[in-house]
Design an enzyme around this catalytic site. Structure first.
Site, short mmCIF file in Angstrom:
data_model
loop_
_atom_site.label_atom_id
_atom_site.label_comp_id
_atom_site.label_asym_id
_atom_site.label_seq_id
_atom_site.Cartn_x
_atom_site.Cartn_y
_atom_site.Cartn_z
N ASP A 262 46.94 32.98 18.83
CA ASP A 262 46.88 34.52 19.28
C ASP A 262 45.47 34.70 18.55
O ASP A 262 45.20 34.29 17.48
CB ASP A 262 47.97 35.41 18.60
CG ASP A 262 47.71 36.73 18.90
OD1 ASP A 262 47.69 37.16 20.35
OD2 ASP A 262 47.39 37.59 17.95
N GLU B 248 44.26 31.33 22.38
CA GLU B 248 43.87 32.55 23.31
C GLU B 248 42.45 33.02 22.98
O GLU B 248 42.14 33.76 21.99
CB GLU B 248 44.86 33.80 22.71
CG GLU B 248 44.56 34.92 23.94
CD GLU B 248 44.53 36.18 23.35
OE1 GLU B 248 44.66 37.43 23.82
OE2 GLU B 248 44.36 36.38 21.98
C1 QV4 Z 1 45.16 51.83 15.89
C2 QV4 Z 1 43.61 52.34 16.54
C3 QV4 Z 1 42.60 51.63 15.59
C4 QV4 Z 1 42.68 51.85 14.10
C5 QV4 Z 1 44.18 51.21 13.63
C6 QV4 Z 1 44.42 51.65 12.23
O1 QV4 Z 1 43.35 52.14 17.87
O2 QV4 Z 1 41.34 52.12 16.15
O3 QV4 Z 1 41.91 51.06 13.48
O4 QV4 Z 1 45.23 51.85 14.74
O5 QV4 Z 1 45.47 51.10 11.91
C7 QV4 Z 1 48.04 48.18 18.26
C8 QV4 Z 1 47.81 49.56 18.88
C9 QV4 Z 1 46.55 50.02 18.20
C10 QV4 Z 1 46.57 50.10 16.94
C11 QV4 Z 1 46.87 48.47 16.11
C12 QV4 Z 1 46.88 48.82 14.86
O6 QV4 Z 1 47.79 49.48 20.13
O7 QV4 Z 1 46.04 51.24 19.09
O8 QV4 Z 1 45.17 50.33 16.42
O9 QV4 Z 1 48.03 48.28 16.81
O10 QV4 Z 1 47.89 49.59 14.35
C13 QV4 Z 1 48.92 43.83 21.07
C14 QV4 Z 1 48.26 44.90 21.55
C15 QV4 Z 1 47.78 45.69 20.82
C16 QV4 Z 1 48.07 46.11 19.56
C17 QV4 Z 1 48.28 44.87 18.71
C18 QV4 Z 1 49.16 45.04 17.36
O11 QV4 Z 1 47.65 44.39 22.88
O12 QV4 Z 1 47.45 47.12 21.61
O13 QV4 Z 1 47.67 47.12 18.97
O14 QV4 Z 1 49.09 44.13 19.54
O15 QV4 Z 1 50.26 45.47 17.45
C19 QV4 Z 1 41.40 41.35 22.70
C20 QV4 Z 1 41.22 40.25 21.83
C21 QV4 Z 1 42.61 39.40 22.19
C22 QV4 Z 1 43.99 40.21 22.37
C23 QV4 Z 1 43.58 41.62 23.34
C24 QV4 Z 1 44.69 42.53 23.42
O16 QV4 Z 1 40.44 39.31 21.77
O17 QV4 Z 1 42.75 38.48 21.25
O18 QV4 Z 1 42.31 42.29 22.85
N1 QV4 Z 1 45.04 39.45 22.66
C25 QV4 Z 1 46.02 39.16 21.56
C26 QV4 Z 1 47.64 39.47 22.21
C27 QV4 Z 1 47.79 41.00 22.11
C28 QV4 Z 1 47.68 41.52 20.58
C29 QV4 Z 1 46.66 40.70 19.94
C30 QV4 Z 1 45.83 39.81 20.41
C31 QV4 Z 1 46.66 41.21 18.59
O19 QV4 Z 1 47.71 38.79 23.27
O20 QV4 Z 1 49.09 41.15 22.70
O21 QV4 Z 1 47.54 42.78 20.89
O22 QV4 Z 1 47.61 40.18 17.83
O23 QV4 Z 1 40.86 40.98 24.02
#
Ligand code: QV4
Ligand code: CA
EC number: 3.2.1.1
Length: 508
Positions: free
Chosen positions: A209, A245
């Site tokens: 990831d 990824e």
């Molecule tokens: C929020 C605010 C931030 C703030 C933070 C403070 O937005 O500005 O700083 O709180 O704590 C969730 C929430 C998000 C939150 C974050 C942290 O949606 O709003 O930040 O948690 O609390 C998944 C989801 C994200 C989620 C994350 C962790 O998609 O929305 O964030 O899980 O729960 C890029 C990357 C790629 C990524 C993709 C989504 O290059 O790597 O974005 N894809 C992978 C996974 C994906 C996952 C992650 C990475 C993170 O496939 O499912 O994100 O592990 O393109």
């Protein structure tokens, strides 16, 4: 002797690109958010008999529990420890799944979240799937243990804002997620211990990831610490399959190619572009797919992990945008998955989803967070209906006849060259795979009627899209291939599924 040495060197060098599927199986399925007990059953009752090579499972390690919104799927991307303890099940259930799936020749690939721990803004306490303590503000995760100096705050304690700056992308926080200092041997060791625990249980490899957010050299240092696969199911010296990824649609600082040394990379252009073509957006036509693959600016085939949609972009997360096809657009989706599975490019992953109530406001789904079907947070069982579809809001695209049969098609044509391309300069196209399989699509607004060279031996074949071959009969259409290899195809533009596929095993 020299020859053996050379062979084992090649084996070693190539191993991390090899999914280690059994019997030449060529596709895996992501059983997104499924419980381990359901996956174990699915391996035995469906995946093994239908020729699926493996399963990508949701992150198995302990994660944060989020109550607002209520238990979103994405809480699983916020690790709290490396204990095998989530809504999908505990370690005993995980072990039982891996054993039972491997025993029927179906591999397990783990989604490894190793770039970060939970979001910085979460409160201290024990709101985690196994009750482990977390204190994000102090960077304390005693169940690993990690503490403040194991994170990248000294390099960057803000969010990634500029994807044209590789330093930021790799050292700052992705969506506020506490970024691990993977250049530290201590952190590398903790991550490797977790992955080795899974390897010893019997998993065949990993999705890494957020690989784009880790330095390729740091990933390599972790991979170098990994054990060989468990010899109960894998040959001596087998290295774990690795797919990273990395979302590289072009135009950013970080390229997928930087990661080739570690393993394969996810090719996000595949689904984004194929969706655009099947939707006929931007003047795209299926006839342009003649040079699909590297010819479309994608990574080399033997470095690509490909898919039509994934758990992120099917709900507007990650990348790819509005062109991405999903089960919500079933007719076009089946064509896209059919094309992917028929085409030789890349190693293929099929998506298997759950249904949720979408709620679009200003073009954005307000419900993009909704977790798996559940009772008060407890994930529901995947029930199986009399007609073999799934209940309890599990979509089970992998059980759709057209998709399941194209997985079999891909196994049957494995290793055969792309052949006998035909198109009408528009959206009617056809191609074969050597003398083992042939597929025809009609995505135009008028009927297709054409006599085409299939490359197949003469005989009567069952179309595996409209039906199956059962007891020496076809439940759907039949195709007659003449002694010259030619067959006539008619596909109405209003057909339920406007494509036909035949292969060596669908011959009567
Ligand atoms: C929020 C605010 C931030 C703030 C933070 C403070 O937005 O500005 O700083 O709180 O704590 C969730 C929430 C998000 C939150 C974050 C942290 O949606 O709003 O930040 O948690 O609390 C998944 C989801 C994200 C989620 C994350 C962790 O998609 O929305 O964030 O899980 O729960 C890029 C990357 C790629 C990524 C993709 C989504 O290059 O790597 O974005 N894809 C992978 C996974 C994906 C996952 C992650 C990475 C993170 O496939 O499912 O994100 O592990 O393109
Ligand atoms: Ca990072």
């Amino acid at each position: 002797m020299k020859f053996v040495l050379l062979l084992s060197l090649i084996g070693f060098c190539w191993a991390q690109y090899d999914p280690h599927t059994s019997d030449g199986r060529t596709a895996i399925v992501h059983l997104f958010e499924w419980r381990w007990v359901d996956i174990a059953k699915e391996c035995e009752r469906y995946l093994a008999p239908k020729g699926f090579g493996g399963v990508q499972v949701s992150p198995p390690n302990e994660n944060i529990v989020i109550h607002n919104p209520s238990r979103p799927w994405w809480e699983r991307y916020q690790p709290i420890s490396y204990k095998i303890c989530t809504r999908s099940g505990n370690e005993d259930e995980f072990r039982d799944m891996v054993t039972r799936c491997n025993n029927v020749g179906v591999r397990i690939y783990v989604d490894a979240v190793i770039n970060h721990m939970c979001g910085s803004g979460n409160p201290a306490g024990t709101s985690s799937t196994c009750g482990s303590y977390l204190n994000p503000n102090n960077r304390e995760f005693p169940a690993v243990p990690y503490s403040a100096w194991d994170f990248n705050d000294n390099k960057c304690n803000g969010e990634i804002s500029n994807y044209n700056d590789a330093y930021q992308v790799r050292n700052c926080r992705l969506s506020g997620l506490l970024d691990l200092a993977l250049e530290k041997d201590y952190v590398r060791t903790k991550v490797a211990d977790y992955m080795n625990h899974l390897i010893d249980i019997g998993v065949a490899g990993f999705r890494l990831d957020a690989a784009k957010h880790m330095w390729p050299g740091d990933i390599k240092a972790v991979l170098d610490k990994l054990h060989n696969l468990n010899t109960k199911w894998f040959s001596q010296g087998s290295r774990p399959f690795i797919f990273q990824e990395v979302i590289d649609l072009g135009g950013e600082a970080i390229k997928g190619s930087e990661y080739f040394g570690n393993g394969r990379v996810t090719e996000f252009k595949f689904g984004a572009k194929l969706g655009t073509v099947i939707r006929k957006w931007n003047g795209e036509k299926m006839s342009y797919l003649k040079n699909w693959g590297e010819g479309w600016g994608m990574v080399p085939s033997d470095r690509a992990l490909v898919f039509v949609d994934n758990h992120d972009n099917q709900r507007g997360h990650g990348a790819g945008g509005s062109s991405i096809l999903t089960f919500w657009d079933a007719r076009m989706y089946k064509m896209a998955v059919g094309f992917m599975l028929a085409h030789p490019y890349g190693f293929t992953r099929v998506m298997s989803s759950y249904r949720w109530n979408r709620n679009f406001q200003n073009g954005k789904d307000q419900n993009d967070w909704i977790g798996p079907p559940n009772n008060n947070g407890v994930t529901k069982e995947v029930t199986i209906n009399a007609d073999t579809t799934c209940g309890n809001d599990w979509v089970c695209e992998h059980r759709w006849r057209q998709i399941r049969n194209m997985v079999a098609f891909r196994n049957v044509v494995n290793g055969q060259p792309f052949a006998n391309w035909w198109d009408n300069n528009s959206n009617q196209v056809a191609f074969g795979r050597g003398n083992r399989g042939f597929i025809v699509f009609n995505n135009d607004d008028w009927a297709l009627s054409a006599t085409l060279q299939t490359g197949l031996p003469a005989g009567t074949y069952c179309d595996v899209i409209s039906g199956d071959k059962v007891d020496g009969n076809c439940t759907g259409l039949r195709v007659n291939v003449g002694s010259d290899g030619k067959a006539h195809f008619s596909i109405s533009n209003s057909a339920e599924d406007p494509f036909i596929a035949i292969h060596a095993d669908s011959k009567l």
